[in-house]
Design an enzyme around this catalytic site. Structure first.
Site, PDB file in Angstrom:
ATOM      1  N   HIS A 189      24.544 -63.999 -51.967  1.00  0.00           N
ATOM      2  CA  HIS A 189      23.846 -63.220 -50.939  1.00  0.00           C
ATOM      3  C   HIS A 189      23.938 -63.977 -49.613  1.00  0.00           C
ATOM      4  O   HIS A 189      23.584 -65.161 -49.537  1.00  0.00           O
ATOM      5  CB  HIS A 189      22.388 -63.028 -51.374  1.00  0.00           C
ATOM      6  CG  HIS A 189      21.534 -62.357 -50.355  1.00  0.00           C
ATOM      7  ND1 HIS A 189      21.984 -61.332 -49.552  1.00  0.00           N
ATOM      8  CD2 HIS A 189      20.236 -62.555 -50.012  1.00  0.00           C
ATOM      9  CE1 HIS A 189      21.008 -60.944 -48.763  1.00  0.00           C
ATOM     10  NE2 HIS A 189      19.939 -61.665 -49.010  1.00  0.00           N
ATOM     11  N   CYS A 238      16.869 -57.546 -51.663  1.00  0.00           N
ATOM     12  CA  CYS A 238      18.249 -57.997 -51.410  1.00  0.00           C
ATOM     13  C   CYS A 238      19.087 -58.018 -52.676  1.00  0.00           C
ATOM     14  O   CYS A 238      20.294 -58.241 -52.627  1.00  0.00           O
ATOM     15  CB  CYS A 238      18.234 -59.378 -50.779  1.00  0.00           C
ATOM     16  SG  CYS A 238      17.297 -59.391 -49.266  1.00  0.00           S
ATOM     17  N   ASN A 284      22.010 -61.374 -42.419  1.00  0.00           N
ATOM     18  CA  ASN A 284      21.528 -60.949 -43.733  1.00  0.00           C
ATOM     19  C   ASN A 284      21.338 -59.432 -43.731  1.00  0.00           C
ATOM     20  O   ASN A 284      20.429 -58.914 -43.085  1.00  0.00           O
ATOM     21  CB  ASN A 284      20.200 -61.675 -44.007  1.00  0.00           C
ATOM     22  CG  ASN A 284      19.568 -61.283 -45.331  1.00  0.00           C
ATOM     23  OD1 ASN A 284      20.002 -60.336 -45.974  1.00  0.00           O
ATOM     24  ND2 ASN A 284      18.532 -62.008 -45.712  1.00  0.00           N
TER      25      ASN A 284
HETATM   26  N1  ACO Z   1      14.955 -70.354 -32.584  1.00  0.00           N
HETATM   27  C1  ACO Z   1      14.506 -71.562 -32.247  1.00  0.00           C
HETATM   28  N2  ACO Z   1      13.552 -72.217 -32.929  1.00  0.00           N
HETATM   29  C2  ACO Z   1      13.043 -71.596 -33.991  1.00  0.00           C
HETATM   30  C3  ACO Z   1      13.462 -70.319 -34.404  1.00  0.00           C
HETATM   31  C4  ACO Z   1      14.470 -69.688 -33.652  1.00  0.00           C
HETATM   32  N3  ACO Z   1      14.969 -68.486 -33.957  1.00  0.00           N
HETATM   33  N4  ACO Z   1      12.789 -69.958 -35.523  1.00  0.00           N
HETATM   34  C5  ACO Z   1      11.950 -70.973 -35.800  1.00  0.00           C
HETATM   35  N5  ACO Z   1      12.104 -71.955 -34.880  1.00  0.00           N
HETATM   36  C6  ACO Z   1      11.419 -73.231 -34.802  1.00  0.00           C
HETATM   37  C7  ACO Z   1      10.097 -73.250 -35.533  1.00  0.00           C
HETATM   38  O1  ACO Z   1       9.075 -72.734 -34.705  1.00  0.00           O
HETATM   39  C8  ACO Z   1       9.922 -74.727 -35.799  1.00  0.00           C
HETATM   40  O2  ACO Z   1       9.468 -75.342 -34.628  1.00  0.00           O
HETATM   41  P1  ACO Z   1       8.397 -76.548 -34.717  1.00  0.00           P
HETATM   42  O3  ACO Z   1       9.104 -77.643 -35.465  1.00  0.00           O
HETATM   43  O4  ACO Z   1       8.131 -76.859 -33.272  1.00  0.00           O
HETATM   44  O5  ACO Z   1       7.223 -76.003 -35.459  1.00  0.00           O
HETATM   45  C9  ACO Z   1      11.352 -75.213 -36.030  1.00  0.00           C
HETATM   46  O6  ACO Z   1      12.217 -74.218 -35.453  1.00  0.00           O
HETATM   47  C10 ACO Z   1      11.705 -75.377 -37.490  1.00  0.00           C
HETATM   48  O7  ACO Z   1      11.283 -74.217 -38.164  1.00  0.00           O
HETATM   49  P2  ACO Z   1      11.442 -74.080 -39.729  1.00  0.00           P
HETATM   50  O8  ACO Z   1      10.831 -72.792 -40.178  1.00  0.00           O
HETATM   51  O9  ACO Z   1      10.981 -75.347 -40.364  1.00  0.00           O
HETATM   52  O10 ACO Z   1      13.032 -73.994 -39.838  1.00  0.00           O
HETATM   53  P3  ACO Z   1      13.906 -74.000 -41.133  1.00  0.00           P
HETATM   54  O11 ACO Z   1      14.867 -75.093 -41.074  1.00  0.00           O
HETATM   55  O12 ACO Z   1      13.079 -73.820 -42.383  1.00  0.00           O
HETATM   56  O13 ACO Z   1      14.736 -72.656 -40.937  1.00  0.00           O
HETATM   57  C11 ACO Z   1      14.818 -70.419 -41.726  1.00  0.00           C
HETATM   58  C12 ACO Z   1      14.066 -71.413 -40.859  1.00  0.00           C
HETATM   59  C13 ACO Z   1      16.203 -70.221 -41.171  1.00  0.00           C
HETATM   60  C14 ACO Z   1      14.076 -69.082 -41.704  1.00  0.00           C
HETATM   61  C15 ACO Z   1      14.906 -70.950 -43.186  1.00  0.00           C
HETATM   62  O14 ACO Z   1      13.630 -71.344 -43.625  1.00  0.00           O
HETATM   63  C16 ACO Z   1      15.468 -69.946 -44.128  1.00  0.00           C
HETATM   64  O15 ACO Z   1      16.622 -69.584 -44.041  1.00  0.00           O
HETATM   65  N6  ACO Z   1      14.684 -69.497 -45.105  1.00  0.00           N
HETATM   66  C17 ACO Z   1      15.166 -68.547 -46.069  1.00  0.00           C
HETATM   67  C18 ACO Z   1      15.164 -67.237 -45.418  1.00  0.00           C
HETATM   68  C19 ACO Z   1      15.892 -66.239 -46.253  1.00  0.00           C
HETATM   69  O16 ACO Z   1      16.860 -66.527 -46.917  1.00  0.00           O
HETATM   70  N7  ACO Z   1      15.413 -65.030 -46.161  1.00  0.00           N
HETATM   71  C20 ACO Z   1      16.004 -63.956 -46.749  1.00  0.00           C
HETATM   72  C21 ACO Z   1      15.956 -63.990 -48.241  1.00  0.00           C
HETATM   73  S1  ACO Z   1      15.211 -62.626 -48.869  1.00  0.00           S
HETATM   74  C22 ACO Z   1      15.920 -61.428 -48.121  1.00  0.00           C
HETATM   75  O17 ACO Z   1      17.116 -61.439 -47.960  1.00  0.00           O
HETATM   76  C23 ACO Z   1      15.056 -60.314 -47.595  1.00  0.00           C
END
Ligand code: ACO
Length: 315
Positions: free
Chosen positions: A242, A108, A272
């Site tokens: 980003h 990215c 993203n």
């Molecule tokens: N819809 C509904 N529920 C979901 C989804 C979804 N799409 N995805 C996950 N969940 C659930 C999980 O299963 C979990 O359920 P549980 O509590 O029953 O186990 C709950 O939601 C919470 O999941 P978390 O992973 O703890 O959610 P979090 O608040 O961490 O958000 C996210 C997840 C959005 C992926 C976050 O961690 C994030 O943004 N991380 C950074 C990702 C990023 O920036 N990536 C790109 C950077 S590098 C690049 O660009 C290639």
């Protein structure tokens, strides 16, 4: 160098959160509150090359120079249908340029790796005009059955033309190897001598680990650049981060104690788009007249590797 033109290109297909909720167990409320994304553009009948070429042509048009004036083309790209030739070579032929070109995979952060390379070549006296194109289709790296990743990404291309100037004040690139937190492996052609199993895995991401890395990297990169150039956070007119998750952007904004207007967003429309994220945002702001000459701008990105990068420039 100085950015003298920008362009971008998007796939036609819009995939809304509502559409995703019919494919996997998710809903609009979860996606919007956890990420800020409402919809994304996803490649269907068009090709990534077409989008890259379109963005490149628009950037050249905006810069008011001809493809023949280019001295170098750098294309950042994680995945596309061509293993070889490089996407930059395909772009070069289509736009009618004759200069050397190279692809880079900076995840990215690819656009900022491209800017840094362009600046280094310029300082060595070897180039005057450089085209940096970032073209990405993460929609073809991930599993559309995995709700934890398929809601996050979108496809697109962005480009910038850089030329003579002293507007790029400083850049910073970092890398710290972490190959199990965010990766994808794809299958290669079989070989009678290969003794290892072929892997073909969709994108794997440990969301929370990436989140922590991203927020820390962005803060430390921005602080490094401000220290290096002697500016306070208040002196910066716009922070272009980003567009991966609105909560990461909010965290950085709060730590720097800056108003929301300084952190433009388009993640709600595109999700993203990997390395295309920053040049797409830059192009939108440029075309909407939201970047004023002389404004101080900070760009910051993070991604798989882990890698991070940032740049402080005058518009
Ligand atoms: N819809 C509904 N529920 C979901 C989804 C979804 N799409 N995805 C996950 N969940 C659930 C999980 O299963 C979990 O359920 P549980 O509590 O029953 O186990 C709950 O939601 C919470 O999941 P978390 O992973 O703890 O959610 P979090 O608040 O961490 O958000 C996210 C997840 C959005 C992926 C976050 O961690 C994030 O943004 N991380 C950074 C990702 C990023 O920036 N990536 C790109 C950077 S590098 C690049 O660009 C290639």
């Amino acid at each position: 160098m100085k950015i003298i033109g920008t362009g971008c290109s998007h796939p036609q297909k819009i995939v809304t959160n509502q559409m995703l909720s019919q494919m996997v167990d998710t809903n609009d409320e979860w996606i919007v509150t956890r990420t800020g994304i409402k919809e994304r553009r996803v490649v269907s009948s068009e090709t990534l090359e077409d989008m890259a070429i379109d963005a490149a042509r628009k950037a050249l048009g905006n810069a008011g120079i001809s493809a023949k004036d280019l001295d170098f083309i750098i294309c950042s790209n994680v995945v596309n249908e061509y293993v070889t030739p490089a996407l930059s070579c395909i772009i070069q032929g289509a736009i009618g340029a004759t200069c050397p070109c190279v692809d880079l995979n900076g995840a990215c952060v690819g656009f900022l790796y491209g800017i840094d390379m362009a600046e280094a070549y310029y300082r060595s006296g070897r180039v005057k005009n450089v085209l940096v194109v970032s073209a990405e289709e993460p929609s073809r790296m991930l599993s559309w059955e995995d709700r934890t990743v398929c809601v996050l990404f979108g496809d697109g291309a962005g480009a910038a033309v850089l030329s003579e100037g002293d507007n790029i004040l400083a850049t910073r690139l970092t890398a710290s190897s972490s190959t199990f937190s965010l990766y994808q492996k794809h299958e290669l052609q079989p070989s009678p001598f290969n003794t290892k199993p072929n892997s073909n895995l969709p994108l794997v991401m440990c969301g929370q680990e990436v989140f922590k890395f991203a927020a820390n990297a962005s803060i430390s990169d921005v602080r490094y650049l401000l220290d290096k150039t002697g500016y306070q956070p208040d002196a910066v007119d716009k922070y272009l981060l980003h567009q991966a998750n609105v909560r990461i952007i909010e965290m950085v904004r709060e730590i720097l104690k800056q108003p929301k207007e300084k952190f433009p967003l388009n993640i709600q429309k595109y999700g993203n788009t990997s390395s295309a994220s920053l040049p797409i945002l830059l192009d939108e702001l440029n075309r909407e007249g939201r970047l004023k000459e002389g404004e101080l701008i900070v760009l910051s990105a993070f991604g798989a590797g882990f890698v991070s990068g940032s740049c402080i420039m005058r518009w």
